[in-house]
Design an enzyme around this catalytic site. Structure first.
Site, PDB file in Angstrom:
ATOM      1  N   SER A 212       0.838  -1.197   0.000  1.00 33.85           N
ATOM      2  CA  SER A 212       0.000   0.000   0.000  1.00 33.85           C
ATOM      3  C   SER A 212       0.873   1.247   0.000  1.00 33.85           C
ATOM      4  O   SER A 212       2.085   1.161   0.179  1.00 33.85           O
ATOM      5  CB  SER A 212      -0.922   0.002   1.214  1.00 33.85           C
ATOM      6  OG  SER A 212      -0.272   0.622   2.302  1.00 33.85           O
ATOM      7  N   LYS A 213       0.231   2.383  -0.200  1.00 35.04           N
ATOM      8  CA  LYS A 213       0.972   3.648  -0.256  1.00 35.04           C
ATOM      9  C   LYS A 213       1.707   3.930   1.037  1.00 35.04           C
ATOM     10  O   LYS A 213       2.656   4.690   1.066  1.00 35.04           O
ATOM     11  CB  LYS A 213      -0.008   4.801  -0.507  1.00 35.04           C
ATOM     12  CG  LYS A 213      -0.609   4.765  -1.886  1.00 35.04           C
ATOM     13  CD  LYS A 213      -1.381   6.059  -2.130  1.00 35.04           C
ATOM     14  CE  LYS A 213      -2.534   5.901  -3.084  1.00 35.04           C
ATOM     15  NZ  LYS A 213      -2.342   5.655  -4.444  1.00 35.04           N
TER      16      LYS A 213
END
Ligand code: GLU
Length: 441
Positions: A212-213
């Protein structure tokens, strides 16, 4: 732009709603590689139909990241530079015209202010270049224009892929479930769908989830900021889901372009490995031609204030040449070589513990200092090495019993470039001075 005789046209279609993520960069890269492999065209299309306040900043980060990685795009309207990118926010008229076609053929109806697409009831057969054959049935009608008039992502993607004559859609596996909607729309426009290639996900370093970011190492800008070499990051990204058959990992991009193909993309998810990327970056840094290394290193030294004493170019070059072969990344360079440029360099705390645990380093340093003070040999790598070897041997000790405390005394570090080379560059005066002040400086 190189004229191409290939009909292959691919596009990278990011929505700039967040910073440039490793997964997006890999999608862009695989599209670019495929286009270059085939002599085709690589398009950049910004999906900015739902504009937010941050869009402009995200967009700049994205374009900057693509340029940094060397992923040049081939065409687009003249706004915003010689070619492209395309912006969906500027293509409203095209979407309106295509919507009219669907109205004319009776494939849409209005309900609750929105425009709905009527599905065909026929399953979509997708012969995915990576996943193999996939069959999906789109059971329910879906909205293609919202009640506020904004077109929905599925609709604009298909219209643009038709209008831009996109031949291959290479994108993340998370879009596989959307493809039946897209195939429905292509059919409604009486056009064959493009060939699909859905790339497997990138998993986090530890654990089962998708990267994920927020995961460490997830954003391209982080590597830019940390002075990673773009060639190294690009090379690493190529290996996230693809590999040359011969087990090699470090490959020039020309070779990757020649070898890359869609069926060769791995069907399994790839796992992100930050350490491996750091390691690969180190290999690239050490392999840089001296002149290029100098060019990349100099701004870092300047930024860190290490050139304030105006060292000669020859001096800087010899320091850099010595350090390059031991460097794990450009990021560590200022700290790695600070003691070549200033007297108030830091003494590494863990290093100090290590050195003192092995015996009193001040005693060794004083012993050697006494010998060095009386020595009239040439101040070169070779003769310094001979001196220290003979000196240790006379005392029945290993050379390393002296090298470790001496290195620490002159540099404040327990690791660093070649020891004798370091002494040579620092020069007799500074070495004697630092040794005589040890353990203070
Ligand atoms: N805008 C989509 C994304 O950012 C791209 C969808 C597509 O490539 O078809 O993932």
């Amino acid at each position: 732009m190189v004229p191409s005789d290939s009909t292959v046209r691919v596009r990278f279609a990011p929505s700039p709603t967040g910073f440039f993520h490793i997964g997006s960069a890999r999608t862009a890269l695989f599209n670019w590689l495929y286009a270059r492999h085939c002599g085709g065209t690589f398009l950049l299309r910004i999906e900015d139909t739902d504009r937010q306040r941050d869009t402009e900043e995200y967009l700049q980060v994205l374009l900057d990241g693509l340029r940094w990685l060397g992923l040049d795009w081939d065409e687009g309207p003249t706004v915003g530079g010689p070619h492209g990118p395309y912006f969906q926010s500027q293509r409203g008229e095209i979407y309106a015209a295509y919507l009219q076609k669907l109205r004319d053929s009776g494939r849409v109806y209005d309900k609750d202010g929105a425009v709905w697409f009527r599905v065909s009831g026929e399953p979509a057969l997708i012969d995915d270049r990576i996943r193999g054959r996939v069959q999906r049935l789109e059971e329910k009608d879906f909205v293609i224009v919202r009640s506020d008039g904004s077109p929905v992502f599925h609709f604009v993607i298909v219209v643009d892929d038709i209008a831009m004559a996109v031949s291959h859609v290479i994108r993340g596996e998370d879009h596989l479930s959307n493809s039946s909607k897209h195939v429905e729309l292509f059919r409604a426009f009486d056009r064959p769908p493009p060939l699909y290639a859905h790339i497997p996900l990138i998993l986090k370093t530890n654990g089962p989830g998708k990267m994920s970011k927020r995961d460490s190492g997830a954003l391209i800008e982080e590597y830019q900021r940390r002075h990673y070499l773009p060639e190294a990051v690009r090379n690493y990204l190529c290996l996230l889901g693809w590999s040359p058959k011969n087990d090699r990992e470090i490959l020039p991009i020309e070779e990757i372009i020649a070898l890359f193909d869609l069926p060769a993309v791995n069907r399994n998810n790839a796992r992100f490995d930050e350490k491996k990327l750091a390691h690969m970056n180190g290999e690239y840094v050490r392999a840089l031609p001296a002149e290029e290394f100098y060019g990349r290193a100099l701004p870092l030294l300047r930024e860190a204030g290490l050139l304030a004493g105006a060292p000669t170019e020859d001096y800087v070059r010899s320091v850099l040449a010595l350090c390059q072969e031991k460097l794990r990344g450009l990021e560590e360079l200022p700290h790695f070589c600070a003691y070549f440029f200033r007297e108030d360099f830091s003494m590494d705390e863990n290093g100090r513990k290590k050195i003192f645990a092995a015996g009193d380093p001040a005693v060794r340093v004083r012993e050697f200092l006494a010998a060095l003070g009386q020595w009239n040999g040439e101040w070169t790598e070779n003769s310094l090495e001979q001196l220290l070897r003979a000196f240790a041997e006379e005392r029945g000790r290993k050379t390393s019993d002296y090298v470790h405390p001496l290195r620490y005394a002159v540099s404040g570090q327990t690791v660093g470039p070649g020891f004798y080379g370091m002494l040579t560059i620092l020069g007799r005066e500074r070495v004697l001075d630092r040794l005589s002040r040890f353990p203070c400086h």
